[in-house]
Design a protein around this motif. Structure first.
Motif, PDB file in Angstrom:
ATOM      1  N   ARG A 126      18.084 -40.904 -46.341  1.00 61.10           N
ATOM      2  CA  ARG A 126      17.913 -39.517 -46.786  1.00 61.10           C
ATOM      3  C   ARG A 126      19.190 -39.124 -47.505  1.00 61.10           C
ATOM      4  NH1 ARG A 126      16.250 -36.025 -41.863  1.00 61.10           N
ATOM      5  NH2 ARG A 126      17.464 -37.543 -40.741  1.00 61.10           N
ATOM      6  N   ARG A 127      19.255 -39.470 -48.772  1.00 60.21           N
ATOM      7  CA  ARG A 127      20.512 -39.329 -49.491  1.00 60.21           C
ATOM      8  C   ARG A 127      20.426 -38.215 -50.515  1.00 60.21           C
ATOM      9  NH1 ARG A 127      20.212 -45.552 -50.204  1.00 60.21           N
ATOM     10  NH2 ARG A 127      21.027 -46.205 -48.222  1.00 60.21           N
ATOM     11  N   ARG A 128      21.191 -37.205 -50.302  1.00 63.53           N
ATOM     12  CA  ARG A 128      21.313 -36.117 -51.267  1.00 63.53           C
ATOM     13  C   ARG A 128      22.763 -35.684 -51.217  1.00 63.53           C
ATOM     14  NH1 ARG A 128      18.247 -32.285 -54.588  1.00 63.53           N
ATOM     15  NH2 ARG A 128      16.336 -32.850 -53.617  1.00 63.53           N
ATOM     16  N   ILE A 129      23.383 -35.550 -52.362  1.00 64.09           N
ATOM     17  CA  ILE A 129      24.777 -35.135 -52.448  1.00 64.09           C
ATOM     18  C   ILE A 129      24.819 -33.754 -53.064  1.00 64.09           C
ATOM     19  CG2 ILE A 129      27.039 -35.656 -53.426  1.00 64.09           C
ATOM     20  CD1 ILE A 129      26.205 -38.589 -53.500  1.00 64.09           C
ATOM     21  N   VAL A 130      25.519 -32.838 -52.407  1.00 65.37           N
ATOM     22  CA  VAL A 130      25.675 -31.480 -52.916  1.00 65.37           C
ATOM     23  C   VAL A 130      27.049 -31.387 -53.572  1.00 65.37           C
ATOM     24  CG1 VAL A 130      25.853 -29.051 -52.279  1.00 65.37           C
ATOM     25  CG2 VAL A 130      24.180 -30.498 -51.146  1.00 65.37           C
TER      26      VAL A 130
END
Length: 177
Positions: free
Chosen positions: A29-33
């Motif tokens: 679950r990869r999301r970078i903010v």
């Protein structure tokens, strides 16, 4: 007394947050903010780092643009001109992120001055982010008590996932031969 402070509820919860963030990163679950609009020189470096990480890991990037609302105004006050300017900046940053081959989305976050962390934490939780990247200068003249601005410290306090602070300036890209 030292063991009691070592195993306090706050330190255990903080360790749990870091462990869950690392597990999310490892399991996919990869999301970078990224918060690209705090200070131009340092945020360009943060966006560069985040896009490189996202490209290596097959992640997506969420670009957050802070819209600071003064204390006298309600948080949902109308800011058509400012929002239009932020949308234009987000479009530029999104185009830059897509040059790395990374899918990027943009969002405007409303916050009070010095309280950016709560809005960033809410947006990161909504997309199940595994990392927050922001660029900020390390002000050594403030000493070790407060090396960053109040906004950066509020992001560190409120984030539910690991936070990476890019303090340097962007390196120029190597020239193609």
């Amino acid at each position: 007394m030292a063991l009691r402070s070592l195993f306090s509820r706050r330190s255990v919860q903080g360790g749990r947050r870091l462990l869950l963030g690392a597990l999310r990163w490892a399991t996919g679950r990869r999301r970078i903010v990224v918060i690209p609009l705090l200070e131009p020189e340092h945020t360009r470096h943060a966006l560069d780092l985040a896009c490189r990480l996202a490209a290596d890991r097959g992640s997506r990037v969420l670009l957050l643009a802070p819209l600071y609302v003064e204390w006298e105004l309600p948080l949902d006050a109308h800011f058509e001109v400012e929002e239009a300017r932020l949308r234009l900046e987000l479009a530029r940053e999104r185009a830059l992120a897509e040059t790395y081959g990374v899918r990027a989305d943009g969002q405007i976050v409303r916050a009070r001055p010095g309280q950016l962390g709560r809005g960033v934490a809410d947006a990161a939780a909504k997309v199940r982010a595994s990392l927050v990247v922001l660029g900020a200068p390390a002000a050594s003249q403030r000493g070790f008590r407060r090396p960053f601005s109040r906004d950066v410290l509020s992001v560190l306090d409120d984030a539910l996932c690991p936070v990476m602070i890019a303090t340097g300036t962007a390196r120029p890209a190597p020239a193609a031969a």
